[in-house]
Design an enzyme around this catalytic site. Structure first.
Site, PDB file in Angstrom:
ATOM      1  N   ALA A  10     -24.632  27.689 123.689  1.00  0.00           N
ATOM      2  CA  ALA A  10     -24.739  27.230 125.074  1.00  0.00           C
ATOM      3  C   ALA A  10     -24.036  25.908 125.341  1.00  0.00           C
ATOM      4  CB  ALA A  10     -26.213  27.121 125.454  1.00  0.00           C
ATOM      5  N   THR A  11     -23.662  25.195 124.277  1.00  0.00           N
ATOM      6  CA  THR A  11     -22.950  23.928 124.514  1.00  0.00           C
ATOM      7  C   THR A  11     -21.445  24.124 124.349  1.00  0.00           C
ATOM      8  OG1 THR A  11     -23.385  23.379 122.211  1.00  0.00           O
ATOM      9  CG2 THR A  11     -24.833  22.377 123.839  1.00  0.00           C
ATOM     10  N   GLY A  12     -21.014  25.351 124.318  1.00  0.00           N
ATOM     11  CA  GLY A  12     -19.591  25.631 124.096  1.00  0.00           C
ATOM     12  C   GLY A  12     -18.793  25.788 125.382  1.00  0.00           C
ATOM     13  N   LEU A  14     -17.043  28.277 126.486  1.00  0.00           N
ATOM     14  CA  LEU A  14     -17.189  29.540 127.219  1.00  0.00           C
ATOM     15  C   LEU A  14     -18.369  29.487 128.201  1.00  0.00           C
ATOM     16  CD1 LEU A  14     -16.023  32.573 127.101  1.00  0.00           C
ATOM     17  CD2 LEU A  14     -18.263  33.038 126.151  1.00  0.00           C
ATOM     18  N   ASP A  78     -31.902  25.796 114.669  1.00  0.00           N
ATOM     19  CA  ASP A  78     -31.028  25.808 113.497  1.00  0.00           C
ATOM     20  C   ASP A  78     -30.744  27.307 113.272  1.00  0.00           C
ATOM     21  OD1 ASP A  78     -30.040  26.079 110.988  1.00  0.00           O
ATOM     22  OD2 ASP A  78     -31.602  24.884 109.992  1.00  0.00           O
ATOM     23  N   ASP A 225      -6.029  35.214 118.937  1.00  0.00           N
ATOM     24  CA  ASP A 225      -6.789  34.811 120.126  1.00  0.00           C
ATOM     25  C   ASP A 225      -6.459  35.712 121.319  1.00  0.00           C
ATOM     26  OD1 ASP A 225      -8.486  32.992 121.610  1.00  0.00           O
ATOM     27  OD2 ASP A 225      -6.668  32.219 122.554  1.00  0.00           O
ATOM     28  N   HIS A 230      -6.759  40.947 124.088  1.00  0.00           N
ATOM     29  CA  HIS A 230      -6.346  41.182 125.475  1.00  0.00           C
ATOM     30  C   HIS A 230      -5.028  41.959 125.601  1.00  0.00           C
ATOM     31  CE1 HIS A 230      -9.503  38.394 125.908  1.00  0.00           C
ATOM     32  NE2 HIS A 230      -8.813  37.285 125.929  1.00  0.00           N
ATOM     33  N   LYS A 320       0.619  30.042 134.987  1.00  0.00           N
ATOM     34  CA  LYS A 320      -0.524  30.860 134.585  1.00  0.00           C
ATOM     35  C   LYS A 320      -0.297  32.219 135.218  1.00  0.00           C
ATOM     36  CE  LYS A 320      -4.964  31.779 133.542  1.00  0.00           C
ATOM     37  NZ  LYS A 320      -5.314  32.096 132.175  1.00  0.00           N
TER      38      LYS A 320
HETATM   39  C1  BG6 Z   1      -9.592  33.769 125.958  1.00  0.00           C
HETATM   40  C2  BG6 Z   1      -8.856  32.951 124.938  1.00  0.00           C
HETATM   41  O1  BG6 Z   1     -10.068  34.966 125.389  1.00  0.00           O
HETATM   42  O2  BG6 Z   1      -8.713  34.079 127.036  1.00  0.00           O
HETATM   43  C3  BG6 Z   1      -8.296  31.688 125.573  1.00  0.00           C
HETATM   44  O3  BG6 Z   1      -9.736  32.601 123.879  1.00  0.00           O
HETATM   45  C4  BG6 Z   1      -7.477  32.014 126.800  1.00  0.00           C
HETATM   46  O4  BG6 Z   1      -7.534  30.949 124.646  1.00  0.00           O
HETATM   47  C5  BG6 Z   1      -8.234  32.948 127.728  1.00  0.00           C
HETATM   48  O5  BG6 Z   1      -7.185  30.811 127.469  1.00  0.00           O
HETATM   49  C6  BG6 Z   1      -7.358  33.448 128.855  1.00  0.00           C
HETATM   50  O6  BG6 Z   1      -8.153  34.155 129.745  1.00  0.00           O
HETATM   51  P1  BG6 Z   1      -7.825  34.201 131.301  1.00  0.00           P
HETATM   52  O7  BG6 Z   1      -8.893  35.055 131.883  1.00  0.00           O
HETATM   53  O8  BG6 Z   1      -7.864  32.787 131.778  1.00  0.00           O
HETATM   54  O9  BG6 Z   1      -6.443  34.801 131.385  1.00  0.00           O
END
Ligand code: BG6
Length: 451
Positions: A10-12, A14, A78, A225, A230, A320
């Site tokens: 929860a502190t990450g 994501l 923990d 990653d 994806h 992006k």
């Molecule tokens: C995540 C990766 O799965 O997808 C990230 O770990 C990346 O590194 C992200 O930035 C990109 O997702 P989106 O939805 O922003 O294209």
């Protein structure tokens, strides 16, 4: 039935970037019941107030805190202590009502076995119980061997139907749309093969660098990653054969089949690292982790033989943008300046479909010019289209697993990445996207526009 979601990690990043905004919208739009409880689990010894103070510093989006607050609880744990899982169980089971329980592991894959074991040994999840589910963030494992090991262990504790493996791209509107565009439009369905299509581009470019995720990212890199999950998911949806039915399993069967026929051309891979990466937080100096990948793949079957599939992803690039471009052949010799038809499925940030075709220029000219049929997906939806994580969380709450990845999908994609990892590549240090583009064009001796 009262629904309870417990989120580990929860502190990450994501949690702050994706899960909070998604949960906030789900409450705002009344998709989640007011009795829903959210347990936020972290290793830090915080009160809920301390936690929120930290979280609010990190969260950049608008969150409906008033709506969320009544549902939130913070629990320090923990992850390796069985007593802590038992304590969590006592808290979750405080009242006797029948509950629907979900455990979300937003943690690195190395922690999956530890937490899964704790959840199992403490009886938080009983194998086979319909109302108890466990969710794993990607990447699922670090390579084929670790993924297989993790999965084997999970199958000891849980049944497959209780396991949800996330690839958030599958929750994106336009990714859900790929099969509809392909299989409900005769014009595309008939043309979806190597007689008509010259190449396919699968692109996921980002402007941001590694940010504060160095700890995670430096061990992983862009291949693991982004490509393993994806990009290969997008490839499989674009290239799979028509499934027997559109049920989740029939679709996944076809996706796996096509991924097993895919190979990546050893000679054409370009790995890059952006200038300045090594100065980011938690990156080892001298790191050779790639932040950029360009690869040329091919699919060895009748439909796709001879069609290059270009994969491109990277951080710190010019824009992006995630999109899929289908480039069609052009057999017309009768006119000058005819452009190839192109179908662009825009995944993000713009969602929609463009079809580029040729027309005569307006007026007295006889020149052939490109025209653009532009479908804007977002414009047809009042408000914003739901974020991927909203859709996936809602499906999880509703026990719908079709947009989650099945084990054999993950297994077949790791095989591809593992093989690529055995090739030795020079790491290209880039200052900007133009430098990369030049290199790709030089190496491939073709001009790939729109890259
Ligand atoms: C995540 C990766 O799965 O997808 C990230 O770990 C990346 O590194 C992200 O930035 C990109 O997702 P989106 O939805 O922003 O294209």
């Amino acid at each position: 039935m009262k629904k309870i979601i417990t989120i580990f990690g929860a502190t990450g990043n994501l949690m702050y970037k994706k899960l909070f905004p998604a949960l906030s919208n789900l409450f705002k739009n009344k998709f989640l019941d007011i009795k829903t409880k959210i347990y936020l689990v972290g290793r830090k010894d915080y009160t809920l107030e301390d936690y929120l103070l930290e979280a609010k510093k990190e969260i950049k989006t608008n969150i409906e805190w008033d709506l969320l607050l009544p549902h939130l609880n913070y629990i320090q744990m923990d992850f390796s202590s069985l007593d802590d899982y038992k304590r969590l169980k006592t808290i979750i089971n405080e009242d006797e009502s029948l509950k629907d329980k979900m455990f979300y592991l937003a943690v690195p894959p190395q922690l999956f076995p530890v937490i899964a074991k704790g959840i199992n040994s403490s009886g938080l999840i009983t194998k086979g119980s319909e109302n108890e589910r466990i969710v794993f963030e990607k990447p699922f494992g670090e390579d084929l061997t670790t993924a297989q090991k993790i999965n084997k262990e999970l199958w000891q504790y849980f049944e497959e139907k209780q396991i949800y493996r996330i690839d958030h791209y599958l929750g994106k509107e336009m990714i859900q749309n790929i099969l509809i565009v392909r299989f409900t439009n005769t014009i595309f369905e008939q043309a979806w093969n190597n007689k008509t299509i010259s190449s396919i581009q699968i692109v996921a470019k980002e402007t941001e660098g590694v940010l504060r995720r160095g700890n995670y990212y430096d061990k992983v890199g862009a291949l693991k990653d982004m490509v393993q999950s994806h990009l290969l998911q997008m490839v499989s949806l674009v290239t799979m054969e028509k499934p027997k039915t559109f049920s989740s399993d029939d679709i996944k069967d076809e996706k796996v089949k096509v991924i097993k026929q895919l190979s990546i051309d050893k000679e054409d891979i370009i790995l890059g690292q952006y200038q300045g990466y090594q100065d980011s937080i938690n990156i080892e100096s001298g790191s050779t982790t790639e932040t950029f990948v360009f690869a040329k793949a091919c699919i060895n079957n009748e439909r796709w033989k001879g069609v290059p599939i270009y994969l491109l992803t990277g951080k710190s690039l010019d824009e992006k943008k995630s999109e899929i471009i289908i480039n069609f052949k052009n057999d017309s010799n009768n006119f000058k300046n005819v452009l190839n038809n192109k179908l662009i499925i825009r995944v993000a940030p713009v969602e929609g479909v463009n079809f580029i075709f040729n027309v005569k220029e307006a007026g007295l000219s006889e020149k052939v010019v490109p025209a653009n049929l532009d479908y804007c997906h977002t414009c047809n939806y009042l408000g914003n289209t739901p974020e991927a994580y909203e859709k996936l969380l809602l499906d999880l709450f509703n026990k719908q697993n079709s947009l989650f990845t099945r084990w054999d999908e993950i297994e077949s994609s790791w095989k591809i990445i593992d093989e690529v990892k055995t090739y030795k590549h020079e790491l290209f240090i880039y200052n900007n996207y133009e430098e990369i583009k030049e290199l790709i064009i030089k190496r491939n001796e073709v001009l790939i526009d729109d890259l």
